[in-house]
Scaffold this motif. Sequence first.
Motif, mmCIF file in Angstrom:
data_model
loop_
_atom_site.group_PDB
_atom_site.id
_atom_site.type_symbol
_atom_site.label_atom_id
_atom_site.label_comp_id
_atom_site.label_asym_id
_atom_site.label_seq_id
_atom_site.Cartn_x
_atom_site.Cartn_y
_atom_site.Cartn_z
ATOM 1 N N GLU A 47 -71.401 -0.964 -45.245
ATOM 2 C CA GLU A 47 -72.569 0.042 -45.513
ATOM 3 C C GLU A 47 -73.683 0.157 -44.400
ATOM 4 N N TRP A 51 -74.494 3.197 -41.656
ATOM 5 C CA TRP A 51 -75.973 3.984 -41.768
ATOM 6 C C TRP A 51 -76.204 3.675 -40.070
ATOM 7 N N ASN A 54 -74.897 6.383 -38.029
ATOM 8 C CA ASN A 54 -75.511 7.728 -38.397
ATOM 9 C C ASN A 54 -76.899 8.026 -37.810
ATOM 10 N N LYS A 61 -85.819 5.646 -38.493
ATOM 11 C CA LYS A 61 -84.587 5.330 -39.333
ATOM 12 C C LYS A 61 -85.167 4.650 -40.435
ATOM 13 N N ILE A 63 -83.678 4.305 -44.916
ATOM 14 C CA ILE A 63 -82.777 4.470 -46.094
ATOM 15 C C ILE A 63 -83.523 5.038 -47.190
ATOM 16 N N ASP A 80 -79.031 7.517 -45.484
ATOM 17 C CA ASP A 80 -79.820 7.134 -44.564
ATOM 18 C C ASP A 80 -80.392 8.562 -44.358
ATOM 19 N N ASP A 91 -71.787 10.145 -47.184
ATOM 20 C CA ASP A 91 -71.959 8.681 -47.013
ATOM 21 C C ASP A 91 -73.057 8.368 -48.012
ATOM 22 N N PHE A 154 -84.658 0.873 -42.222
ATOM 23 C CA PHE A 154 -83.293 0.495 -41.796
ATOM 24 C C PHE A 154 -83.294 -0.929 -41.396
#
Length: 234
Positions: A47, A51, A54, A61, A63, A80, A91, A154
């Motif tokens: 996962e 991300w 993406n 960045k 999540i 994301d 996603d 992220f």
Amino acid sequence: MTIDTIYQAIKQWKTLADSYKNGNKDSESEILDYLNQGSHFSVSGEEIKQWKVNLENEETKTIHAYVGINEDKLKFFLIDSKSDADADFDDIAIKEFTRRAPDGIIQNESDLTNNPPISSESAIYRNFRWDMYCSSWLETQKTEPFFQLVSIPFYDYERLHLEDGESCTCFFGLTNETDAASPIFDYHIEIITVKNLSIDEISKIAEDYSTPRPPFTVDTIQDYQLLLKSDAYL
């Protein structure tokens, strides 16, 4: 799970929160039951890799971990920030809030980076705060914007360097801006991430830069399309 079901789950959490803020005592008990229904959820290396793809060309960045209720279970819907802003919901990672022992245990920590944001002891203590003072903290939220998601950098996930088949563990904590002693209303909910969590050891690295939303003090609400579309769900 269809996108309509995800909308409905997120909307159900907001409806419950609104009812609580309007003075419904039954809603308070329900929220506490949901928040204590599990202890953690896991995020996989696969996962995180998706991300990373993406978010490759993004300056900021993050999540977005949305909170929702589905079939009387608290769930988290992770997406994301780029996909969320673009309303690209292909996603979305759906996470169970569980008390089952974490999977993907990593025994070798030789590759962990130095100087983590917080120590393992701090991570445990913040989780202890959550377990002990969740109900007291909830009382302070009657006059505050009630969180619908948690925004997680992220980098919190990327710097763990998970391989395929490995996973990290994410759990709630309570923190304030300075981590000094202060009244309970100065604290906010957070999601702490650790690479290794076993019965006799917690990894030396922990991430804690997550931020509850609302309030939307930095981002624009347009960056949270999943929230906007779930709010509009009928």
